[in-house]
Design an enzyme around this catalytic site. Sequence first.
Site, PDB file in Angstrom:
ATOM      1  N   CYS A   1      -8.505   4.752  -8.544  1.00 23.81           N
ATOM      2  CA  CYS A   1      -8.213   4.418  -7.188  1.00 23.81           C
ATOM      3  C   CYS A   1      -6.780   4.728  -6.793  1.00 23.81           C
ATOM      4  CB  CYS A   1      -8.868   3.114  -6.572  1.00 23.81           C
ATOM      5  SG  CYS A   1      -8.168   1.864  -7.705  1.00 23.81           S
ATOM      6  N   LEU A   2      -6.084   4.447  -7.703  1.00 26.58           N
ATOM      7  CA  LEU A   2      -4.543   4.324  -7.894  1.00 26.58           C
ATOM      8  C   LEU A   2      -4.037   3.135  -7.087  1.00 26.58           C
ATOM      9  CD1 LEU A   2      -3.638   8.038  -7.726  1.00 26.58           C
ATOM     10  CD2 LEU A   2      -4.145   6.833  -9.615  1.00 26.58           C
TER      11      LEU A   2
ATOM     12  N   ASP B   1      -9.734   1.160 -12.539  1.00 32.52           N
ATOM     13  CA  ASP B   1      -8.945   0.426 -11.590  1.00 32.52           C
ATOM     14  C   ASP B   1      -7.947  -0.348 -12.437  1.00 32.52           C
ATOM     15  OD1 ASP B   1      -7.581  -0.765  -9.242  1.00 32.52           O
ATOM     16  OD2 ASP B   1      -9.500  -1.803  -8.826  1.00 32.52           O
TER      17      ASP B   1
ATOM     18  N   ARG C   1      -8.713  10.357   0.460  1.00 38.24           N
ATOM     19  CA  ARG C   1      -8.582   9.385   1.043  1.00 38.24           C
ATOM     20  C   ARG C   1      -8.432   9.600   2.797  1.00 38.24           C
ATOM     21  NH1 ARG C   1      -7.011   4.287  -0.619  1.00 38.24           N
ATOM     22  NH2 ARG C   1      -7.562   3.502   1.519  1.00 38.24           N
TER      23      ARG C   1
ATOM     24  N   SER D   1       0.809  -1.033  -0.063  1.00 33.40           N
ATOM     25  CA  SER D   1      -0.019   0.006   0.001  1.00 33.40           C
ATOM     26  C   SER D   1       0.833   1.305   0.208  1.00 33.40           C
ATOM     27  CB  SER D   1      -0.896   0.160   1.139  1.00 33.40           C
ATOM     28  OG  SER D   1      -1.670   1.109   1.338  1.00 33.40           O
TER      29      SER D   1
ATOM     30  N   HIS E   1     -13.711  -2.517  -0.920  1.00 34.18           N
ATOM     31  CA  HIS E   1     -12.532  -1.336  -0.460  1.00 34.18           C
ATOM     32  C   HIS E   1     -13.380  -0.001  -0.210  1.00 34.18           C
ATOM     33  CE1 HIS E   1      -8.880   0.475   0.115  1.00 34.18           C
ATOM     34  NE2 HIS E   1      -8.545   0.742  -1.152  1.00 34.18           N
TER      35      HIS E   1
ATOM     36  N   GLN F   1     -12.086   3.534   0.134  1.00 35.28           N
ATOM     37  CA  GLN F   1     -11.914   4.177  -0.982  1.00 35.28           C
ATOM     38  C   GLN F   1     -13.058   4.753  -1.736  1.00 35.28           C
ATOM     39  OE1 GLN F   1      -8.744   4.205  -3.003  1.00 35.28           O
ATOM     40  NE2 GLN F   1      -9.987   5.760  -4.046  1.00 35.28           N
TER      41      GLN F   1
ATOM     42  N   ARG G   1      -5.747  -4.329   6.064  1.00 34.62           N
ATOM     43  CA  ARG G   1      -5.912  -4.584   4.528  1.00 34.62           C
ATOM     44  C   ARG G   1      -5.344  -6.154   4.359  1.00 34.62           C
ATOM     45  NH1 ARG G   1      -3.321  -1.486  -0.483  1.00 34.62           N
ATOM     46  NH2 ARG G   1      -5.438  -0.641  -0.112  1.00 34.62           N
TER      47      ARG G   1
ATOM     48  N   ARG H   1      -1.284   4.906  -0.600  1.00 38.17           N
ATOM     49  CA  ARG H   1      -2.203   5.515  -0.058  1.00 38.17           C
ATOM     50  C   ARG H   1      -3.112   5.073   1.136  1.00 38.17           C
ATOM     51  NH1 ARG H   1      -1.330   5.978  -5.144  1.00 38.17           N
ATOM     52  NH2 ARG H   1      -0.992   3.808  -4.894  1.00 38.17           N
TER      53      ARG H   1
ATOM     54  N   ASN I   1     -13.229  -5.628  -6.065  1.00 41.57           N
ATOM     55  CA  ASN I   1     -13.418  -5.071  -4.584  1.00 41.57           C
ATOM     56  C   ASN I   1     -13.900  -3.770  -4.849  1.00 41.57           C
ATOM     57  OD1 ASN I   1     -10.887  -4.316  -5.491  1.00 41.57           O
ATOM     58  ND2 ASN I   1      -9.684  -5.199  -3.903  1.00 41.57           N
TER      59      ASN I   1
ATOM     60  N   SER J   1      -5.764  -7.431  -9.687  1.00 46.50           N
ATOM     61  CA  SER J   1      -5.432  -6.749  -8.272  1.00 46.50           C
ATOM     62  C   SER J   1      -4.505  -7.468  -7.755  1.00 46.50           C
ATOM     63  CB  SER J   1      -6.874  -7.049  -7.720  1.00 46.50           C
ATOM     64  OG  SER J   1      -7.690  -6.190  -8.365  1.00 46.50           O
ATOM     65  N   MET J   2      -4.106  -6.870  -6.534  1.00 45.56           N
ATOM     66  CA  MET J   2      -3.143  -7.491  -5.705  1.00 45.56           C
ATOM     67  C   MET J   2      -3.626  -8.925  -5.651  1.00 45.56           C
ATOM     68  SD  MET J   2      -2.029  -4.589  -3.113  1.00 45.56           S
ATOM     69  CE  MET J   2      -3.762  -3.941  -2.895  1.00 45.56           C
TER      70      MET J   2
HETATM   71  N1   CP Z   1      -5.966   2.965  -3.660  1.00 46.35           N
HETATM   72  C1   CP Z   1      -5.385   2.272  -2.786  1.00 46.35           C
HETATM   73  O1   CP Z   1      -5.875   1.692  -1.815  1.00 46.35           O
HETATM   74  O2   CP Z   1      -4.103   2.662  -2.770  1.00 46.35           O
HETATM   75  P1   CP Z   1      -2.942   1.572  -1.977  1.00 46.35           P
HETATM   76  O3   CP Z   1      -3.053   0.153  -2.579  1.00 46.35           O
HETATM   77  O4   CP Z   1      -1.653   2.320  -2.467  1.00 46.35           O
HETATM   78  O5   CP Z   1      -3.190   1.866  -0.454  1.00 46.35           O
HETATM   79  N1  NVA Z   2      -8.401  -3.760  -7.020  1.00 43.07           N
HETATM   80  C1  NVA Z   2      -7.172  -3.252  -6.818  1.00 43.07           C
HETATM   81  C2  NVA Z   2      -7.375  -2.068  -5.809  1.00 43.07           C
HETATM   82  C3  NVA Z   2      -6.019  -1.490  -5.499  1.00 43.07           C
HETATM   83  C4  NVA Z   2      -6.337  -0.082  -4.653  1.00 43.07           C
HETATM   84  C5  NVA Z   2      -6.450  -4.306  -5.525  1.00 43.07           C
HETATM   85  O1  NVA Z   2      -7.381  -5.081  -4.889  1.00 43.07           O
HETATM   86  O2  NVA Z   2      -5.227  -4.499  -5.934  1.00 43.07           O
END
Ligand code: CP
Ligand code: NVA
Length: 304
Positions: free
Chosen positions: A263-264, A223, A291, A54, A132, A135, A105, A56, A163, A227-228
């Site tokens: 959302c970055l 987005d 945020r 993360s 999320h 966000q 998270r 943000r 999400n 995703s992660m």
């Molecule tokens: N948008 C958001 O949650 O960014 P991070 O993954 O950097 O926290």
């Molecule tokens: N959908 C993305 C959002 C990141 C802020 C994720 O879950 O990785």
Amino acid sequence: MFEKKDFLAIDDYSAEELHAILDLAKEQKPLARAHKLPHTHENRVLACVFAKPSLRTRVSFEVGFQQLGGNTLFITDKEIGMGTRESVYDVAKVMSRFCDGIMIRWFDHGEVLELAEHATVPVINGLTDLSHPCQVMADILTVEEHLGSIEGKTVVMVGDGNNLANSWLNASIVFPFNFVLACPEGYMPDEGIMQKAEAKGASFMVTHDAKEAVEGAHVIYSDAFYSMGQEEEAVKRRADFAPFQITTDLLSTADKEHIVLHCLPAHRGEEITDEVMDGPHSVVFDEAENRMHAQRAILAKLVK
Ligand code: CP
Ligand code: NVA
């Protein structure tokens, strides 16, 4: 202060409660920018627990709570081993003895619900595989700042039914706006959340045609395509999502005053072009700043 203990999903709250959070965020934002926020949370500790990377979420929660005079603690699952080194129940009980709030998270949403059930301090969802909500609260704050109100607006997310799509669906249950997701086939949002939104009469639609979806839209939302935790699917997803890139051409039929949110972190040149990210309709950095303002308001309402 709210009666409710946790912030896990947007639709756990009423429109009135969510507006109270947004109003507080708007009220505190100029004070925070001027370093003049009253220290309402001195001697309080917010634990920030991360099982995923993360920028943000970590910085905005830590700085936001420190602006209220509180202390923050950053800890990763490497140390805690929640559900592996010890049970979620035991972690909840122990953390509640040390801290005044837990922001987490995590991958598995069910484990966050279990943590919240057994913790005696507020648990705040800082992103799970399912949702999320913080966000989307910041996103709604950004929409209201730029377009006056979310009411009656059409928010079109172009991309994955992930999400963020789920949290927008949750928001559409409570706030009176239209949510449209334009995604490839096979990348739908959570079935249970869609059913709930439908049952509650939310105005939402899922389409596979991005061009048609953005016509007349007030907010275009982006987005990452993966995703992660989905990094291994990146190659397949890049191909599947290619027609869903946000470009200046795609946005040509959106409302003249439309805003672009992301959302970055962004994969520039993948889900969104530089031209759009850095263009006149983009408010992505206002959104990132928000945020902190939205979450600080949530913390102010929940952390005793
Ligand atoms: N948008 C958001 O949650 O960014 P991070 O993954 O950097 O926290
Ligand atoms: N959908 C993305 C959002 C990141 C802020 C994720 O879950 O990785």
